[in-house]
Design an enzyme around this catalytic site. Structure first.
Site, short mmCIF file in Angstrom:
data_model
loop_
_atom_site.label_atom_id
_atom_site.label_comp_id
_atom_site.label_asym_id
_atom_site.label_seq_id
_atom_site.Cartn_x
_atom_site.Cartn_y
_atom_site.Cartn_z
N CYS A 2 -112.17 80.85 -5.89
CA CYS A 2 -112.19 82.13 -6.27
C CYS A 2 -110.65 82.80 -6.48
CB CYS A 2 -113.09 83.14 -5.72
SG CYS A 2 -114.82 82.42 -5.44
N ARG A 27 -108.73 79.54 -14.56
CA ARG A 27 -109.40 78.58 -14.00
C ARG A 27 -110.85 78.82 -14.25
NH1 ARG A 27 -106.87 77.83 -8.20
NH2 ARG A 27 -108.47 79.61 -8.01
N TRP A 74 -115.73 81.87 -8.61
CA TRP A 74 -116.07 80.59 -9.03
C TRP A 74 -117.19 80.35 -8.01
CZ3 TRP A 74 -115.50 76.78 -12.25
CH2 TRP A 74 -115.97 75.55 -12.02
N ASN A 100 -112.74 83.66 -0.45
CA ASN A 100 -112.72 82.46 -1.43
C ASN A 100 -113.03 81.35 -0.31
OD1 ASN A 100 -111.96 80.28 -3.18
ND2 ASN A 100 -109.96 80.49 -2.69
N GLY A 101 -113.92 80.76 -0.73
CA GLY A 101 -114.38 79.57 0.25
C GLY A 101 -115.79 79.31 0.63
N GLU A 482 -113.91 53.46 -14.11
CA GLU A 482 -113.19 54.80 -14.35
C GLU A 482 -111.72 54.50 -14.50
OE1 GLU A 482 -113.95 57.43 -14.68
OE2 GLU A 482 -112.46 59.01 -14.05
N LYS A 486 -109.68 56.28 -17.53
CA LYS A 486 -108.42 57.31 -17.39
C LYS A 486 -107.46 56.96 -17.92
CE LYS A 486 -109.78 60.52 -15.98
NZ LYS A 486 -110.95 60.35 -15.81
N GLU A 489 -108.15 57.59 -21.98
CA GLU A 489 -108.29 58.80 -22.55
C GLU A 489 -106.90 59.90 -22.46
OE1 GLU A 489 -110.70 61.69 -20.48
OE2 GLU A 489 -110.72 60.54 -18.83
N HIS A 505 -116.58 34.61 -20.10
CA HIS A 505 -117.50 34.42 -20.92
C HIS A 505 -117.04 34.89 -22.32
CE1 HIS A 505 -120.13 32.80 -18.00
NE2 HIS A 505 -119.87 33.60 -17.41
N LYS A 604 -112.90 69.38 -22.79
CA LYS A 604 -113.59 69.32 -21.20
C LYS A 604 -114.90 69.18 -21.10
CE LYS A 604 -112.81 69.17 -16.88
NZ LYS A 604 -112.63 67.84 -16.41
C1 AGP Z 1 -113.79 62.41 -17.85
O1 AGP Z 1 -112.34 61.95 -17.57
C2 AGP Z 1 -114.07 62.78 -19.50
N1 AGP Z 1 -113.39 63.87 -19.69
C3 AGP Z 1 -115.59 62.89 -19.86
O2 AGP Z 1 -115.95 61.51 -19.79
C4 AGP Z 1 -116.35 63.51 -18.82
O3 AGP Z 1 -116.38 62.74 -17.57
C5 AGP Z 1 -117.70 63.66 -19.39
O4 AGP Z 1 -117.85 64.17 -20.73
C6 AGP Z 1 -118.74 64.19 -18.91
O5 AGP Z 1 -118.81 65.41 -18.49
P1 AGP Z 1 -119.45 66.36 -17.27
O6 AGP Z 1 -119.12 65.57 -16.11
O7 AGP Z 1 -118.86 67.76 -17.40
O8 AGP Z 1 -121.02 66.09 -17.66
#
Ligand code: AGP
Length: 609
Positions: A2, A27, A74, A100-101, A482, A486, A489, A505, A604
């Site tokens: 927060c 944020r 938050w 906050n916490g 993952e 990373k 993207e 394969h 996001k």
């Molecule tokens: C992760 O780095 C990406 N930005 C994206 O794959 C994200 O994880 C995905 O859109 C799921 O989002 P969420 O966790 O908010 O559901």
């Protein structure tokens, strides 16, 4: 996390409070409020929604006064609502606090206060603190704050006001940030530097356990025993934009470095002090109910899906329940075989991903019990699921998910242990071994983050590659997924994760001289086979970066480079092994001049199908 602000001086408090809160709103917050002292009374105005909603509410009704506090919330405990917004007061309105916490022991304290006749308006942990101040007021504001601090456990930044003793604000912190801005004839308090940087660059950065009494002309700092503490002035030389990122160049790097704290906050209250059990007070499953579950589906998108793949290994190996992991957009249309004996776990940082939300609704329609793992209290997915477990990673701004992922891994591990406990499929010794290891993870990650030079070098050296491969077996393969996402993207390098045993394969055809291959080799059960696969790609002149446990000399004999992670339990390795992969992606993106926080084509939170 927060946003907190405080003002005491000769000017009206409201203008600074609102401006300071707006500097913290970047944020993302779900509610806001202010409290201002004037002529013996504290006026509180607060409401759900963004800061603009509060400003509208205050129009023509601006509280007057030269001492006040403000808060942008938050939500962690209690959904976003007017009544759950901060500031909170005791019933008399004479003690007011913003926080906050997480107050870990708030439920017990609340019950004790209710037994003493206190009535509560909100679902928050914070309101308990205001009532404690009122219940235990000794006639001395500072003393009462110290007394109350001795009763609460958890993580907090707190700012107190007391109508009985105006002319001073008291603030303190433990594990959450708090700064004091030093003005002339006025002083400022904030949870983050951006809120005060326009007023002053002379600050006291508060440390855990310090209690500051702030008047308009003086700041007096002591510890809980009353021992005076002299503070050094910290001159802030960041610009406003850098201040929002806590001095980091990008939100993504800031959030990578927030992972130790995010994990501490997420495990808070979930590990028995005796280290022999996992606790989920928010879950109301009975052992009988869980024994009836014969299938678990984990459904998510992107990084959250990758956390689900890790979760599959955890649940199947510890709780011995069959698990299917689905990409949400596929799950919805494949006519999954679901009945009342199935549990569907959906994972989502934002809690708003439409594919995941619709998959959740489909699972419910088919009769499954549902559980959401999300980072946003009161989000659509949190509200739709039968039960919800929150990660406490704090707001994640960068499009590339980092701290949300590692806290999701932590929750999947804790959930697996919890289900295994209820089904008696794991020994107490094994639980204790894991819990001791879990408690060490934040510090181990903190140490890794102090030494990233080698990763920067690799990222710069191989950042011009157009292809990269991530290999692993078992949990290493799950983390490789993952790592590849990373890198893809944010650096736009074509990266692919592959089960190391599967490469031969077909995809081995793509391994040519100089192509970077990251091989994760942290899993003892499949280590030798992983080394063989590493040799396969080395034989095709790939450049291999190995990710292994400290002390693993064999990996260094075969790989061109090795990045070590602190030795830990095989189940905890994913929580550490992903760090170098996040940093490799970050520094490769920098090398390529990419927009790290806002990569092309991405959002996001994907709220469209
Ligand atoms: C992760 O780095 C990406 N930005 C994206 O794959 C994200 O994880 C995905 O859109 C799921 O989002 P969420 O966790 O908010 O559901």
């Amino acid at each position: 996390m927060c946003g907190i602000v405080g003002y005491i001086g000769d000017k009206q408090a409201i203008p600074f409070l609102l401006d300071g809160m707006s500097k913290l709103e970047y944020r993302g917050y779900d509610s806001a409020g202010v409290a201002v002292y004037n002529k013996g009374k504290i006026c509180i105005e607060k409401c759900v929604g963004r800061l603009e909603a509060l400003k509208q509410k205050l129009k023509g009704n601006m509280p007057e006064g030269t001492m006040g506090i403000g808060h942008t919330r938050w939500a962690t405990h209690g959904r976003p609502s007017d009544v759950n917004s901060h500031p909170h007061a005791d019933s008399s309105g004479e003690f007011v606090v913003v926080h906050n916490g997480i107050i870990e022991n708030y439920l017990g304290l609340k019950q004790d206060l209710q037994a003493k006749g206190h009535t509560f308006l909100s679902e928050t942990d914070t309101e308990v603190v205001a009532h404690l101040m009122s219940e235990y007021y000794t006639g001395d504001f500072e003393d009462t704050v110290k007394k109350v601090l001795g009763m609460i456990e958890g993580s907090y930044s707190l700012v107190f006001m007391c109508a009985k003793e105006p002319g001073k604000l008291i603030c303190t912190k433990k594990s959450n940030p708090l700064v004091i801005g030093l003005g002339n004839g006025e002083n400022f308090i904030a949870s983050d530097i951006p809120a005060i940087i326009a007023k002053t660059r002379r600050t006291f950065i508060m440390s855990d356990g310090e209690i500051a009494t702030v008047t308009k002309d003086n700041v007096w700092v002591q510890d809980i025993n009353g021992t005076p503490i002299s503070k050094k002035i910290f001159e802030v030389n960041w610009n406003a934009e850098a201040a929002e990122k806590g001095g980091f160049e990008h939100f993504m790097l800031k959030e990578i470095y927030e992972q130790p704290k995010a994990m501490r906050d997420t495990m808070l209250g979930r590990l028995a002090k005796t280290n022999d059990a996992v606790v989920f007070s928010e879950l109301n499953w009975t052992p009988e109910e869980l024994k009836g579950i014969n299938k678990i589906f984990i459904v998510a998108c992107g990084t959250a899906y990758h956390a689900g793949v890790v979760g599959k290994y955890y649940i199947e190996q510890m709780a011995r329940i069959s698990v299917e992991v689905d990409i949400a957009s596929e799950f919805r249309y494949r006519l999954p075989i679901i009945d009342g004996n199935c549990l569907c776990i959906v994972i989502s940082q934002s809690g708003e991903t439409i594919d995941t939300l619709e998959a959740l609704k489909e699972a419910k329609r088919l009769g499954a019990r549902t559980l959401a793992v999300t980072n946003v209290v009161g989000s659509s997915i949190a509200r739709e699921a039968d039960q919800v477990v929150y990660t406490y990673a704090g707001p994640e701004i960068a499009v590339a998910s980092t701290k949300a992922y590692t806290t999701q891994l932590l929750i999947m591990l804790l959930l697996s242990m919890y289900i295994a406990q209820l089904r008696n499929t794991v020994t107490v010794d094994r639980l204790q071994e894991l819990i001791v290891g879990i408690r060490e993870i934040p510090e181990q990650i903190h140490k890794m983050l102090e030494n990233v030079e080698q990763i920067k070098i690799f990222a710069t050296k191989y950042g011009s590659s157009e292809d990269a491969f991530f290999l692993g077996r078992s949990l290493d393969y799950a983390v490789a997924l993952e790592g590849a996402l990373k890198l893809k993207e944010i650096s736009y390098i074509h990266a692919e994760a592959y089960a190391a045993g599967e490469l031969k394969h077909g995809t081995l055809a793509l391994i040519v001289e100089g192509v970077p291959v990251i091989v994760l080799a942290t899993q003892p059960d499949v280590y030798e086979k992983t080394i063989s696969n590493l040799q396969e790609v080395k034989a095709r002149d790939a450049v291999v970066i190995g990710i292994g446990m400290e002390g693993d000399k064999k990996l260094a004999q075969h790989a061109d480079h090795v990045i070590y992670i602190p030795k830990t339990d095989k189940y905890l390795a994913p929580l550490e092994a992903v760090l170098p992969l996040q940093l490799l992606a970050y520094y490769a993106a920098l090398t390529r001049g990419c927009d790290v926080d806002k990569p092309r084509n991405l959002a996001k939170s994907v709220t469209v199908e």
